[in-house]
Design a protein around this motif. Structure first.
Motif, PDB file in Angstrom:
ATOM      1  N   GLY A   1       0.823  -0.893  -4.883  1.00 34.34           N
ATOM      2  CA  GLY A   1       0.137  -1.774  -4.268  1.00 34.34           C
ATOM      3  C   GLY A   1      -1.087  -2.084  -5.167  1.00 34.34           C
ATOM      4  N   GLY A   2      -1.283  -1.716  -6.683  1.00 34.73           N
ATOM      5  CA  GLY A   2      -2.129  -2.045  -7.525  1.00 34.73           C
ATOM      6  C   GLY A   2      -3.307  -0.858  -7.391  1.00 34.73           C
ATOM      7  N   CYS A   3      -2.964   0.041  -6.730  1.00 31.40           N
ATOM      8  CA  CYS A   3      -4.196   1.432  -6.813  1.00 31.40           C
ATOM      9  C   CYS A   3      -3.497   2.645  -6.957  1.00 31.40           C
ATOM     10  N   VAL A   4      -4.196   3.507  -7.122  1.00 29.33           N
ATOM     11  CA  VAL A   4      -4.068   4.670  -6.911  1.00 29.33           C
ATOM     12  C   VAL A   4      -5.069   5.562  -5.953  1.00 29.33           C
ATOM     13  N   VAL A   5      -4.250   6.162  -4.962  1.00 27.98           N
ATOM     14  CA  VAL A   5      -4.848   6.705  -3.977  1.00 27.98           C
ATOM     15  C   VAL A   5      -5.127   8.124  -4.162  1.00 27.98           C
ATOM     16  N   VAL A   6      -6.412   8.541  -4.039  1.00 33.67           N
ATOM     17  CA  VAL A   6      -6.718  10.333  -4.216  1.00 33.67           C
ATOM     18  C   VAL A   6      -6.785  10.507  -2.908  1.00 33.67           C
ATOM     19  N   LEU A   7      -5.466  11.463  -2.317  1.00 37.71           N
ATOM     20  CA  LEU A   7      -5.318  11.834  -0.949  1.00 37.71           C
ATOM     21  C   LEU A   7      -5.974  13.256  -0.685  1.00 37.71           C
ATOM     22  N   LYS A   8      -6.097  14.158  -1.733  1.00 37.08           N
ATOM     23  CA  LYS A   8      -6.747  15.514  -1.609  1.00 37.08           C
ATOM     24  C   LYS A   8      -7.078  15.952  -2.863  1.00 37.08           C
TER      25      LYS A   8
ATOM     26  N   SER B   1       0.851  -1.212  -0.168  1.00 39.55           N
ATOM     27  CA  SER B   1      -0.024   0.169  -0.182  1.00 39.55           C
ATOM     28  C   SER B   1       0.954   1.369   0.106  1.00 39.55           C
ATOM     29  N   PRO B   2       0.585   2.280  -0.906  1.00 41.67           N
ATOM     30  CA  PRO B   2       1.484   3.513  -0.701  1.00 41.67           C
ATOM     31  C   PRO B   2       1.313   4.270   0.475  1.00 41.67           C
ATOM     32  N   LEU B   3       0.197   4.016   1.153  1.00 40.40           N
ATOM     33  CA  LEU B   3       0.104   4.980   2.317  1.00 40.40           C
ATOM     34  C   LEU B   3       0.787   4.257   3.533  1.00 40.40           C
ATOM     35  N   LEU B   4       1.369   3.221   3.247  1.00 38.93           N
ATOM     36  CA  LEU B   4       2.363   2.484   4.286  1.00 38.93           C
ATOM     37  C   LEU B   4       3.789   2.354   3.548  1.00 38.93           C
ATOM     38  N   ALA B   5       4.136   3.191   2.517  1.00 38.12           N
ATOM     39  CA  ALA B   5       5.229   3.131   1.991  1.00 38.12           C
ATOM     40  C   ALA B   5       6.249   3.754   2.931  1.00 38.12           C
ATOM     41  N   ALA B   6       7.702   3.394   2.938  1.00 44.60           N
ATOM     42  CA  ALA B   6       8.654   3.873   3.588  1.00 44.60           C
ATOM     43  C   ALA B   6       8.663   5.426   3.487  1.00 44.60           C
ATOM     44  N   ASP B   7       8.581   6.010   2.101  1.00 44.28           N
ATOM     45  CA  ASP B   7       8.735   7.393   1.907  1.00 44.28           C
ATOM     46  C   ASP B   7       7.557   8.113   2.357  1.00 44.28           C
ATOM     47  N   PHE B   8       6.200   7.657   2.496  1.00 44.22           N
ATOM     48  CA  PHE B   8       4.965   8.196   3.017  1.00 44.22           C
ATOM     49  C   PHE B   8       5.347   8.444   4.712  1.00 44.22           C
ATOM     50  N   LEU B   9       5.983   7.558   5.120  1.00 38.49           N
ATOM     51  CA  LEU B   9       6.165   7.418   6.577  1.00 38.49           C
ATOM     52  C   LEU B   9       7.301   8.372   7.000  1.00 38.49           C
ATOM     53  N   ALA B  10       8.168   8.459   6.231  1.00 36.44           N
ATOM     54  CA  ALA B  10       9.600   9.297   6.626  1.00 36.44           C
ATOM     55  C   ALA B  10       9.122  10.954   6.395  1.00 36.44           C
TER      56      ALA B  10
END
Length: 348
Positions: free
Chosen positions: A255-262, A28-37
């Protein structure tokens, strides 16, 4: 078999471990290291702790925990993060791992919360003597399997007709529309500034919650999107009506998806036009035609407009786990007497 806990300020030292575990969990992009960092660097308090559980040389769980009150810890959960930062190799309940983590967290840790859990990423466990869950929000997604034309023809007649009329009116007025897709690191700073401009001019600006390029939110989105863009996983849509920037989406991929954050739009165009919906139709077509993804995720609370775009709804949840079963029973009794807001999960 043991837990290790270190200050989250040392996340860079343990980034390869996080990345390796993340790769086993669906990515999941929401749990990717660069998101968290980016979240830790710009939105953290400095009190967060990085923890991982290792068994036979294999990392099974990693998380970032933050103090949530006397005797309480919860996953690090800035409002800009749609899900709590908990990675788990297996798809079972996290309950077996929590007592050991409670025992090594500083202070007399009595309650641990995993907040804003997506059942697609962490299946919702049954209640037990030590653990209970509670609903957080309903959220929406769009599956991309049928192809755009089949998907669009399945939308409601009112939505399709309304947007068609808006496009015809714009065409008659000689007002062209244009969808721009930004993908490179060099484009992200300006994208976040433009996005902040749209929000600042609208109701979020009046409420003081708009993204600004020079505040913590703005620094987070810039740092995070630049990091994603460096590996080809950022996607920012800018939608123009004539020469006027009318709407924007900030998105990440993985992770197979595009997440619309904002999403933001020029609210002064409201009434006769729906710039965000016009953009959404073209952006959805673009994502469908990309061919690399299985779904579009929204992660925000389901709104009326979501239901015009999809009927795929699921319920996110919070999980609380207690050091002793008696605490869980007392908490459940107190909750029945005075129900707490759903968003308060681990801080109850």
């Amino acid at each position: 078999m043991s837990w290790t806990v270190v200050p989250a300020s040392r996340f860079d030292d343990h980034l390869p471990r996080w990345q390796a575990l993340h790769a086993t969990t669906g990515g999941s992009p929401l749990l990717a290291a660069d998101f968290l960092a980016a979240a830790l660097d710009t939105l953290g308090s400095g009190e967060e702790l990085l923890a991982w559980y290792e068994e036979a040389g294999l990392t099974r769980v990693m998380t970032v925990m933050a103090p949530a009150g006397l005797g309480r810890w919860a996953t690090f959960q800035p409002s800009q993060a749609p899900v709590g930062f908990w990675l788990q190799r297996d798809a079972g309940s996290p309950e077996p791992y929590i007592p050991g983590l409670l025992s090594v967290l500083p202070g007399a840790a009595l309650v641990l919360g995993i907040t804003q859990c997506d059942p697609m990423l962490l299946p919702r466990p049954d209640a037990s003597a030590r653990t209970r869950t509670l609903d957080y929000i309903e959220t929406a997604r769009i599956s991309l399997a049928p192809g755009f034309e089949a998907y669009w023809n399945a939308r409601g007649k009112n939505l399709r007709s309304n947007l068609k009329k808006q496009r015809k009116r714009l065409q008659q007025e000689g007002c062209a529309t244009r969808l721009q897709v930004l993908r490179t690191p060099e484009e992200m700073a300006a994208a976040v500034r433009d996005y902040g401009m749209l929000e600042t001019q609208g109701w979020k600006g009046a409420a003081g919650s708009a993204v600004r390029g020079d505040d913590a939110q703005g620094r987070f989105y810039r740092a995070m999107l630049e990091a994603f863009a460096r590996r080809g996983a950022a996607r920012v849509y800018r939608y123009f009506i004539g020469d006027r920037l009318a709407a924007m989406d900030l998105c990440v991929e993985g992770g197979g998806c595009v997440v619309v954050l904002k999403t933001a739009y020029d609210e002064s165009l409201g009434g006769a036009l729906s710039p965000a919906l016009l953009m959404r139709e073209e952006a959805c077509r673009d994502i469908f035609e990309d061919g690399r993804f299985e779904r579009i995720e929204f992660y925000g609370r389901v709104m009326e407009w979501h239901l015009r775009w999809t009927d795929e709804i699921r319920t996110m949840y919070h999980l609380n786990s207690y050091r002793w079963p008696l605490l869980a029973r007392l908490h459940a009794l107190a909750a029945r007497r005075q129900p707490a807001p759903a968003a308060a999960a681990a801080a109850e």
